[in-house]
Design an enzyme around this catalytic site. Structure first.
Site, PDB file in Angstrom:
ATOM      1  N   CYS A  45       0.816  -1.215   0.000  1.00 56.72           N
ATOM      2  CA  CYS A  45       0.000   0.000   0.000  1.00 56.72           C
ATOM      3  C   CYS A  45       0.848   1.262   0.000  1.00 56.72           C
ATOM      4  O   CYS A  45       0.410   2.308  -0.487  1.00 56.72           O
ATOM      5  CB  CYS A  45      -0.911   0.015   1.223  1.00 56.72           C
ATOM      6  SG  CYS A  45      -2.105  -1.324   1.283  1.00 56.72           S
ATOM      7  N   ASN A  46       2.062   1.167   0.560  1.00 61.77           N
ATOM      8  CA  ASN A  46       2.867   2.368   0.772  1.00 61.77           C
ATOM      9  C   ASN A  46       4.201   2.391   0.040  1.00 61.77           C
ATOM     10  O   ASN A  46       4.978   3.324   0.229  1.00 61.77           O
ATOM     11  CB  ASN A  46       3.134   2.547   2.274  1.00 61.77           C
ATOM     12  CG  ASN A  46       1.878   2.906   3.031  1.00 61.77           C
ATOM     13  OD1 ASN A  46       1.147   3.806   2.639  1.00 61.77           O
ATOM     14  ND2 ASN A  46       1.606   2.191   4.108  1.00 61.77           N
ATOM     15  N   GLU A  91       5.242  -1.254  12.302  1.00 61.68           N
ATOM     16  CA  GLU A  91       4.171  -2.130  11.815  1.00 61.68           C
ATOM     17  C   GLU A  91       4.753  -3.475  11.385  1.00 61.68           C
ATOM     18  O   GLU A  91       5.866  -3.569  10.896  1.00 61.68           O
ATOM     19  CB  GLU A  91       3.407  -1.465  10.670  1.00 61.68           C
ATOM     20  CG  GLU A  91       4.251  -1.108   9.461  1.00 61.68           C
ATOM     21  CD  GLU A  91       3.974  -2.036   8.300  1.00 61.68           C
ATOM     22  OE1 GLU A  91       3.381  -3.108   8.514  1.00 61.68           O
ATOM     23  OE2 GLU A  91       4.382  -1.698   7.183  1.00 61.68           O
ATOM     24  N   ALA A 167     -12.915  -6.951   1.763  1.00 63.01           N
ATOM     25  CA  ALA A 167     -12.605  -8.002   2.738  1.00 63.01           C
ATOM     26  C   ALA A 167     -11.191  -8.533   2.559  1.00 63.01           C
ATOM     27  O   ALA A 167     -10.933  -9.711   2.824  1.00 63.01           O
ATOM     28  CB  ALA A 167     -13.626  -9.133   2.628  1.00 63.01           C
TER      29      ALA A 167
END
Length: 257
Positions: A45-46, A91, A167
């Site tokens: 995502c990053n 994370e 989901a």
């Protein structure tokens, strides 16, 4: 570390996360064009990054991508596996994401012994940092921090209803957080209906096809969008007139709201 160790990178630090998929495609095209057979490509995502060994890249790297070489490239990889270079420091998902990217290169026979040695070391380093420090204690995901803010706004989750659109990994994290926080009801809407059923069973919620989410919005206090669609999912025309304020969290990459 030899200067021929390279990292082509575009992350949340370099620009909008919405550009990560497109820059990632350009990095992959670059790797193919240069016939760099031994490489590890990571996209999350990053970040979108490729690690490899090369003597010279000339001046043809993709637009927006950052080139790191030698010790700088190695230090960057270590910061990534340790969770230091993450949007949320510490994370835990990034270590498994790097490991999966590494395994993918191994499965495809796209990694040489020298690069394999670097990644074996970097992955072990990431595990050691988490084992010997407190970097991964507390809230260490965007979803959990966002939902903490939602709880501050609503005061409590007891008796409240939430809909999770998507989901996948992020939607699953959000659903589990809400369940543990004592949310009253969870609706799960997903493009692949079977996955919505699976997640809703896990958290004691209700499953819906993605096309039905607009009709559920008036019933909930929390709306969480967590898909990986390349286009907007929650648009103004899909939001009915609402009689009360809602908490809306867009955890999607690229932005889906």
């Amino acid at each position: 570390m030899e200067n021929d160790f390279k990292c082509l990178s575009y992350t949340f630090r370099e620009g909008p996360v919405q550009d990560i998929p497109s820059v990632g495609r350009e990095i992959k095209k670059f790797i193919d064009r240069k016939n760099i057979e031994s490489h590890v490509f990571i996209q999350t995502c990053n970040r979108a990054e490729a690690y490899f060994f090369s003597n010279s890249l000339e001046n043809s790297i993709p637009d927006k991508a950052i080139l790191r070489e030698g010790k700088e490239a190695l230090n960057h990889l270590l910061e990534v596996t340790a969770g230091v270079d993450s949007l949320i420091v510490g994370e835990t998902e990034i270590l498994s994401q790097v490991r999966e990217a590494f395994k993918n290169s191994v499965r495809k026979n796209q990694i040489g012994p020298k690069l394999k040695g670097v990644f074996d070391w970097a992955l072990e380093f990431g595990k050691k940092v988490r084992r010997e420090t407190e970097i991964s204690t507390g809230k260490v995901s965007v979803a959990s921090i966002g939902l903490d803010h939602a709880q501050d706004i609503l005061k409590e989750f007891t008796g409240k209803k939430a809909i999770i659109i998507g989901a996948g990994k992020i939607g699953t994290t959000a659903a589990r957080f809400l369940k543990d926080a004592g949310i009253g009801s969870i609706f799960v809407a997903n493009r692949t209906y079977e996955r919505a059923v699976e997640l809703s069973k896990e958290v004691g919620g209700e499953s819906y096809r993605l096309s039905r989410f607009p009709e559920l919005l008036p019933e909930v206090e929390i709306i969480i969008c967590a898909t990986s669609a390349p286009h907007y999912i929650l648009t103004e025309d899909k939001i009915p007139e609402l009689s009360e304020k809602k908490v809306l969290l867009d955890l999607s990459v690229p932005t889906n709201v």
